[in-house]
Scaffold this motif. Structure first.
Motif, mmCIF file in Angstrom:
data_model
loop_
_atom_site.group_PDB
_atom_site.id
_atom_site.type_symbol
_atom_site.label_atom_id
_atom_site.label_comp_id
_atom_site.label_asym_id
_atom_site.label_seq_id
_atom_site.Cartn_x
_atom_site.Cartn_y
_atom_site.Cartn_z
ATOM 1 N N HIS A 111 0.829 -1.213 0.000
ATOM 2 C CA HIS A 111 0.000 0.000 0.000
ATOM 3 C C HIS A 111 0.860 1.259 0.000
ATOM 4 C CE1 HIS A 111 -3.852 -2.036 0.657
ATOM 5 N NE2 HIS A 111 -3.221 -2.829 1.513
ATOM 6 N N THR A 112 1.963 1.236 -0.698
ATOM 7 C CA THR A 112 2.861 2.395 -0.694
ATOM 8 C C THR A 112 2.270 3.589 -1.443
ATOM 9 O OG1 THR A 112 3.997 1.520 -2.644
ATOM 10 C CG2 THR A 112 4.934 0.976 -0.483
ATOM 11 N N GLN A 113 1.166 3.380 -2.133
ATOM 12 C CA GLN A 113 0.469 4.461 -2.833
ATOM 13 C C GLN A 113 -1.010 4.092 -2.934
ATOM 14 O OE1 GLN A 113 2.368 5.837 -6.460
ATOM 15 N NE2 GLN A 113 0.413 6.489 -7.328
ATOM 16 N N TRP A 114 -1.862 5.085 -2.918
ATOM 17 C CA TRP A 114 -3.296 4.848 -3.062
ATOM 18 C C TRP A 114 -3.589 4.115 -4.363
ATOM 19 C CZ3 TRP A 114 -8.133 4.431 -1.526
ATOM 20 C CH2 TRP A 114 -9.177 4.657 -2.432
ATOM 21 N N ASN A 115 -4.441 3.110 -4.268
ATOM 22 C CA ASN A 115 -4.858 2.339 -5.431
ATOM 23 C C ASN A 115 -6.340 2.631 -5.686
ATOM 24 O OD1 ASN A 115 -5.467 0.517 -7.410
ATOM 25 N ND2 ASN A 115 -4.701 -1.285 -6.323
ATOM 26 N N GLU A 116 -6.626 3.279 -6.806
ATOM 27 C CA GLU A 116 -8.001 3.674 -7.114
ATOM 28 C C GLU A 116 -8.927 2.462 -7.187
ATOM 29 O OE1 GLU A 116 -11.061 6.254 -7.566
ATOM 30 O OE2 GLU A 116 -8.981 6.791 -7.138
ATOM 31 N N ALA A 117 -8.382 1.321 -7.478
ATOM 32 C CA ALA A 117 -9.208 0.107 -7.558
ATOM 33 C C ALA A 117 -9.804 -0.273 -6.202
ATOM 34 C CB ALA A 117 -8.378 -1.055 -8.111
ATOM 35 N N ASP A 118 -9.236 0.237 -5.104
ATOM 36 C CA ASP A 118 -9.746 -0.075 -3.767
ATOM 37 C C ASP A 118 -11.016 0.699 -3.432
ATOM 38 O OD1 ASP A 118 -7.607 -1.754 -3.373
ATOM 39 O OD2 ASP A 118 -6.416 -0.285 -2.264
ATOM 40 N N ARG A 119 -11.317 1.736 -4.205
ATOM 41 C CA ARG A 119 -12.416 2.632 -3.847
ATOM 42 C C ARG A 119 -13.757 1.896 -3.750
ATOM 43 N NH1 ARG A 119 -12.894 8.080 -3.724
ATOM 44 N NH2 ARG A 119 -10.881 8.392 -4.793
ATOM 45 N N ALA A 120 -14.024 1.000 -4.672
ATOM 46 C CA ALA A 120 -15.321 0.324 -4.706
ATOM 47 C C ALA A 120 -15.576 -0.457 -3.417
ATOM 48 C CB ALA A 120 -15.401 -0.593 -5.915
ATOM 49 N N SER A 121 -14.610 -1.255 -2.984
ATOM 50 C CA SER A 121 -14.813 -2.067 -1.775
ATOM 51 C C SER A 121 -14.878 -1.197 -0.525
ATOM 52 C CB SER A 121 -13.693 -3.100 -1.635
ATOM 53 O OG SER A 121 -12.436 -2.472 -1.537
ATOM 54 N N LEU A 122 -14.129 -0.099 -0.512
ATOM 55 C CA LEU A 122 -14.124 0.795 0.645
ATOM 56 C C LEU A 122 -15.406 1.620 0.738
ATOM 57 C CD1 LEU A 122 -10.443 2.027 0.277
ATOM 58 C CD2 LEU A 122 -11.332 0.750 2.237
ATOM 59 N N SER A 123 -16.187 1.637 -0.354
ATOM 60 C CA SER A 123 -17.418 2.427 -0.389
ATOM 61 C C SER A 123 -18.666 1.581 -0.199
ATOM 62 C CB SER A 123 -17.515 3.185 -1.727
ATOM 63 O OG SER A 123 -16.389 4.001 -1.949
ATOM 64 N N ASN A 124 -18.505 0.278 -0.123
ATOM 65 C CA ASN A 124 -19.649 -0.638 -0.023
ATOM 66 C C ASN A 124 -19.804 -1.111 1.428
ATOM 67 O OD1 ASN A 124 -21.539 -2.679 -0.145
ATOM 68 N ND2 ASN A 124 -20.693 -3.608 -1.994
ATOM 69 N N PRO A 125 -20.882 -0.716 2.099
ATOM 70 C CA PRO A 125 -21.056 -1.091 3.518
ATOM 71 C C PRO A 125 -21.072 -2.592 3.771
ATOM 72 C CG PRO A 125 -22.588 0.651 2.886
ATOM 73 C CD PRO A 125 -21.948 0.166 1.621
ATOM 74 N N GLN A 126 -21.252 -3.376 2.730
ATOM 75 C CA GLN A 126 -21.294 -4.835 2.910
ATOM 76 C C GLN A 126 -19.906 -5.447 2.979
ATOM 77 O OE1 GLN A 126 -24.323 -6.030 3.497
ATOM 78 N NE2 GLN A 126 -25.006 -3.914 3.151
ATOM 79 N N ASN A 127 -18.882 -4.703 2.592
ATOM 80 C CA ASN A 127 -17.527 -5.256 2.524
ATOM 81 C C ASN A 127 -16.768 -5.055 3.830
ATOM 82 O OD1 ASN A 127 -17.895 -6.079 -0.094
ATOM 83 N ND2 ASN A 127 -16.854 -4.322 -1.007
ATOM 84 N N ASP A 163 -2.481 13.358 1.474
ATOM 85 C CA ASP A 163 -2.508 14.059 0.181
ATOM 86 C C ASP A 163 -1.389 13.572 -0.731
ATOM 87 O OD1 ASP A 163 -4.682 15.892 0.892
ATOM 88 O OD2 ASP A 163 -3.226 16.718 2.305
ATOM 89 N N VAL A 164 -0.203 13.378 -0.157
ATOM 90 C CA VAL A 164 0.943 12.909 -0.950
ATOM 91 C C VAL A 164 0.755 11.446 -1.326
ATOM 92 C CG1 VAL A 164 3.458 12.642 -0.989
ATOM 93 C CG2 VAL A 164 2.430 14.568 0.235
ATOM 94 N N TRP A 165 0.221 10.666 -0.394
ATOM 95 C CA TRP A 165 -0.038 9.242 -0.664
ATOM 96 C C TRP A 165 -1.110 9.080 -1.740
ATOM 97 C CZ3 TRP A 165 -4.432 6.159 0.983
ATOM 98 C CH2 TRP A 165 -4.250 4.774 0.844
ATOM 99 N N HIS A 166 -2.135 9.918 -1.675
ATOM 100 C CA HIS A 166 -3.289 9.802 -2.574
ATOM 101 C C HIS A 166 -2.965 10.315 -3.981
ATOM 102 C CE1 HIS A 166 -7.621 11.368 -3.581
ATOM 103 N NE2 HIS A 166 -7.339 10.280 -4.239
ATOM 104 N N GLU A 167 -2.322 11.490 -4.084
ATOM 105 C CA GLU A 167 -2.071 12.126 -5.379
ATOM 106 C C GLU A 167 -0.609 12.582 -5.477
ATOM 107 O OE1 GLU A 167 -6.211 14.090 -6.684
ATOM 108 O OE2 GLU A 167 -5.465 14.885 -4.788
ATOM 109 N N PRO A 168 0.329 11.641 -5.507
ATOM 110 C CA PRO A 168 1.763 11.982 -5.471
ATOM 111 C C PRO A 168 2.230 12.778 -6.671
ATOM 112 C CG PRO A 168 1.457 9.650 -6.005
ATOM 113 C CD PRO A 168 0.119 10.177 -5.597
ATOM 114 N N GLU A 169 1.470 12.741 -7.762
ATOM 115 C CA GLU A 169 1.896 13.459 -8.962
ATOM 116 C C GLU A 169 1.942 14.963 -8.763
ATOM 117 O OE1 GLU A 169 -2.624 12.809 -9.393
ATOM 118 O OE2 GLU A 169 -0.872 11.755 -8.576
ATOM 119 N N TYR A 170 1.313 15.459 -7.704
ATOM 120 C CA TYR A 170 1.275 16.899 -7.457
ATOM 121 C C TYR A 170 2.454 17.392 -6.623
ATOM 122 C CZ TYR A 170 -3.547 17.032 -9.210
ATOM 123 O OH TYR A 170 -4.670 16.960 -9.987
ATOM 124 N N PHE A 171 3.393 16.499 -6.272
ATOM 125 C CA PHE A 171 4.448 16.877 -5.325
ATOM 126 C C PHE A 171 5.832 16.477 -5.822
ATOM 127 C CE2 PHE A 171 0.497 16.027 -3.122
ATOM 128 C CZ PHE A 171 0.326 17.176 -2.366
#
Length: 917
Positions: free
Chosen positions: A429-445, A493-501
């Motif tokens: 998990h050294t950087q945010w993975n956008e693919a994780d968003r779906a499971s993190l947003s579903n109350p059933q997971n 912020d740096v972990w989520h969007e490192p391209e800005y830093f």
């Protein structure tokens, strides 16, 4: 609905005008989405008047916002001021066409009057919906009147019968359909008929233009009447065909009303103390403080950053300018009194005993307070969380915050699970993975359940802070926030969007009155090229999120938008930094100043035997033996294991004797003893080292080389980059200053190039004025009478000594201030007596500055009965100490402060006498 837009605008050859239009937002608190605006090309026959025929669907929206922009072959060349756009209401039931005669809107000089600080707090009025009209033909007049005060309504009265024949009792009320923009719909048939009936001649052509003569007048809710200044207005109107609404946009109305000035208080939220707080100030205490501010006729309350700064769960997280998220609020500010009680009576009693203990401490115990509040919230989440997260209120919150909330929650979960905020150490998990968003947003997971606690806490904090904001507005008080220039290097912020830093350098500030070695904040620098490429969306989202809680904000270190002081990551101090971006110097250019440039000598630490002896004295031989290696003659170099400041820092970690500190700081001085630093992008280019005139390398130069270096140095730091930095700032600040309606203020202290004032004047940003730090280099103290109106006047900031501390800091300087600024003879009294502090505060309040914002400690200084005996206990931060513990708290409760009528009357009298209310 057919709509024709027409606007006079002279363009350069090859340019074209665009109309950008979208349905207006129903809720202004929601972020403005510029992608919703449709750009439509306009046409012209003469290059001076542009028109556009288009169709708008009243079934889709009855209100549209729009703005004009100019496009060249290279793209958008310029745009109108977009903070308050044009607005078109489709409210005529019998209309089949609208004709809009518009005018271009540049940055107005009175932009502050359109800010939510004025429209929603100072000059608070309730806007009205535009009433529907069933006229066969309608003439709509549109005018902006930003000077109107709270409770004032705009009317129109004129010479024609339909306009009241100058009888104020028959003046037509107008509708404020947009901030400071008023409209009135006139029945064109009745208007023309009444004019024709009033003619003395019987022959009136139906197609003859009529000339309206009128004026705008404002009625106050207390019976006041204000006429707009200047001659009567006249408007020639052509007959309108049936089914048309003609919209005439007029010049701004101007009223002879004085500039409003307000007073305010600065105090961090964490410094608030009430009878019921939990050892630290919270959002409930903020409401109490708003009560005190309003009670004393102040109109502004300023706080320090309120974002989450939890990275290590230790007291070092107390630094509020090192946030881990530009969106998330700090859990320590949660007011537990506003939440349901714990059902476990044993736990509830235990927390109450702990609350009383922590709340009685003279300063914040950051770690105990935050651990206790987190534990309390965890228990409450187990008790209430499932039901709260199932509510429509939470679901709506999640919908609008999901972009940042989901990564933030996972970041917090992984930080705590791994026991470190250094995400480079998080396996997988050294950087945010956008693919994780779906499971993190579903109350059933399970992933959702792992992070749900952090969702819950942010929801609670958001609702409490919004409530405080609404409360302030209702009391006519401006809440002013603070936007830090940097973010935590190991934050979300740096972990989520490192391209800005850029992580290969550290942001800081060059040496100034706060720190002779410069300041190294440790923040990563920004990748501005990447940010600008997408319209600075990272910053726009940040500002738009902040407008939910504040009506004004302070841009921390606004100089960072022109250039940042970038320091190599192997440095502890800030002396070896360089401005980024900046126009570096070539070898040939350096020589052109007459300096005999010797690259190896000037860019590497110059360590001669005499320098070692002068710095280390009796320890010189020990230093040469342990830390240095001999090069030639009497010249030395640092051993590889000590050749950077970070290596030296590590070598002396935990060593605190006077000798160890002496040796460590001396080695730092040797490393910093260079005349030039290499450019980070191009090693064949160079920058003169900041304050190099104070080091040994400069001392060793021949006089003619010193003179040449001084010429080069002054050109570089005060002239060379001005135009360049102006252009850099104008790529960013216009976007950000128009992203919200918050009042924009800037901290423009320090090494300020001329271009900063150019940009701030152009964008109408309020400057910061301190009499003890004048911007005019020819005076020792600023003249308050010369403060610009668009400015914030103050005596001290959170980074400075309080007024009482400053008074005793330098007796000679204080004496000059006493004689030359306060116009008093004899010796200045020490310590600062209350009567003299009152005089100083009074002078600040009577300055021309729009805002006079004093720290609570400086307000306390005027009354010896109420202020702390120890002035040093009131200091918030000491910038020279990189790891300062931010723990200052009010020494009395807000309830006690509100009840002190004698003191409050004194504050109120000062403010009323200065005309700030």
């Amino acid at each position: 609905m057919n709509v024709t837009f027409s606007i006079p605008y002279r363009t350069a050859y090859g340019d074209e005008l665009l109309l950008n239009i979208a349905p207006a937002r129903e809720d202004e608190s929601l972020a403005l989405d510029m992608s919703q605006f449709k750009a439509l090309a306009m046409a012209t026959h003469d290059g001076e008047t542009w028109t556009l025929n288009t169709t708008l669907d009243p079934d889709k929206a009855t209100r549209y916002d729009y703005f004009y922009s100019v496009r060249s072959i290279r793209g958008i060349k310029c745009s109108e001021w977009k903070t308050i756009m044009h607005r078109l209401d489709l409210t005529a039931s019998k209309a089949n066409a609208y004709e809009v005669n518009d005018r271009w809107t540049d940055f107005p000089g009175d932009t502050y009057l359109y800010s939510s600080a004025f429209t929603d707090c100072i000059n608070r009025r309730v806007q009205s919906a535009v009433p529907a009209t069933d006229s066969s033909a309608t003439l709509r007049l549109v005018v902006r009147a930003p000077q109107l005060r709270s409770g004032m309504r705009l009317n129109i009265v004129g010479a024609q019968p339909a306009l009241g024949c100058w009888n104020l009792a028959k003046a037509l009320p107008m509708v404020e359909h947009n901030h400071n923009e008023w409209i009135v719909d006139l029945d064109a048939d009745s208007l023309f008929a009444s004019i024709h009936r009033s003619r003395t001649t019987s022959a009136v052509a139906k197609d003859e233009n009529v000339n309206l003569e009128f004026k705008f007048v404002a009625f106050g809710d207390k019976g006041e009447v204000e006429w707009e200044t200047g001659l009567n207005r006249t408007l020639s109107v052509e007959p309108l065909p049936q089914g048309e609404v003609r919209v005439e946009v007029l010049d701004q109305a101007f009223f002879a009303l004085y500039n409003q000035k307000v007073a305010g208080t600065l105090i961090p939220v964490f410094s608030l103390r009430s009878e019921g707080s939990f050892g630290v100030g919270d959002f409930g205490d903020l409401k109490l403080m708003i009560d005190w501010v309003a009670q004393t006729h102040q109109r502004l309350l300023q706080v320090l950053p309120i974002n989450d700064s939890t990275s290590t769960h230790t007291w070092t997280d107390s630094y509020p300018y090192s946030c881990i998220s530009i969106f998330a609020l700090h859990p320590q500010f949660c007011d537990l009194r506003q939440l349901p009680a714990l059902k476990d009576k044993v736990e509830a009693d235990r927390f109450e005993m702990l609350r009383e203990e922590l709340n009685g401490l003279p300063q914040i115990d950051y770690e105990r307070v935050n651990n206790a509040k987190t534990k309390y919230l965890q228990l409450l989440f187990k008790q209430e969380g499932k039901e709260v997260l199932a509510t429509e209120d939470f679901k709506e919150f999640f919908k609008h915050t999901e972009h940042w909330l989901v990564p933030y929650a996972q970041y917090c979960y992984l930080r705590d699970k791994n026991g470190t905020c250094e995400f480079a150490k998080w396996k997988g998990h050294t950087q945010w993975n956008e693919a994780d968003r779906a499971s993190l947003s579903n109350p059933q997971n399970k992933a959702f359940k792992d992070v749900a606690f952090f969702y819950y806490v942010q929801f609670v904090l958001d609702r409490q802070m919004r409530s405080a904001h609404d409360y302030a507005r209702a009391r006519g008080v401006i809440l002013k926030g603070d936007i830090p220039i940097g973010v935590n290097r190991n934050g979300c912020d740096v972990w989520h969007e490192p391209e800005y830093f850029h992580l290969d350098s550290q942001a800081g500030a060059p040496p100034d009155g706060f720190s002779v070695n410069g300041q190294n904040w440790g923040f990563p620098t920004y990748n501005w090229d990447r940010m600008i490429a997408d319209g600075c969306q990272w910053w726009v989202r940040r500002f738009q999120n902040m407008q939910q809680y504040f009506d004004a904000y302070r841009i921390d270190h606004v100089l960072g938008f022109f250039r940042i002081w970038a320091i190599p990551t192997d440095c502890v101090h800030g002396l070896l930094g360089q401005f980024q971006p900046a126009l570096a110097m070539s070898r040939e250019e350096i020589k052109s100043y007459g300096l005999n440039f010797q690259e190896d000598l000037f860019t590497k630490p110059f360590i001669a035997d005499w320098i070692v002896s002068r710095i280390f004295k009796e320890h010189a031989e020990e230093v040469k033996e342990k830390y240095l290696q001999h090069e030639h003659d009497d010249i030395f170099s640092l051993k590889p294991e000590y050749d950077t400041e970070r290596k030296v820092e590590a070598a002396f970690a935990g060593k605190t004797t006077d000798k160890d500190i002496w040796l460590r700081d001396g080695l730092y001085a040797l490393i910093e003893n260079v005349l030039f630093v290499r450019d980070r992008q191009n090693p064949n280019m160079f920058h003169p080292r900041i304050t190099a005139q104070l080091n040994f390398m400069y001392e060793a130069l021949w006089q003619n080389d010193k003179d040449a270096f001084n010429r080069l140095y002054n050109d570089y730091y005060y002239r060379r980059n001005n135009d360049f930095w102006y252009r850099e700032a104008m790529k960013k600040l216009p976007l950000l200053s128009q992203a919200t309606r918050m009042l924009v203020c800037a901290e423009d202290l320090g090494m300020v190039p001329d271009c900063v004032q150019w940009v701030m004047n152009e964008l109408r940003i309020l400057s910061l004025e301190l009499q003890s730090m004048p911007k005019d280099p020819t005076v020792e103290f600023g003249h308050l009478s010369r403060n610009p109106y668009r400015s914030v006047c103050t005596l001290s900031t959170h980074d400075m000594p309080t007024l009482r501390q400053w008074w005793d800091e330098d007796y000679d300087r204080t004496q000059k201030y006493y004689n030359t600024m306060l116009y008093r003879g004899g010796a200045a009294p020490h310590p600062l007596p209350g009567w003299l502090a009152r005089d100083i505060v009074s002078r600040q309040l009577t300055s021309p500055s729009m805002l006079c914002v004093l720290s609570l400690q400086d307000w306390f200084a005027i009354d010896e009965r109420i202020r702390l005996a120890d002035a040093n206990a009131e200091r918030i931060n000491i910038p020279a100490i990189p790891k300062h513990y931010w723990r200052y708290r009010m020494h009395m409760t807000i309830e006690q402060l509100i009840a002190d009528k004698e003191y409050n009357d004194e504050v109120k009298d000062l403010i009323d006498e200065a005309g700030r209310k």
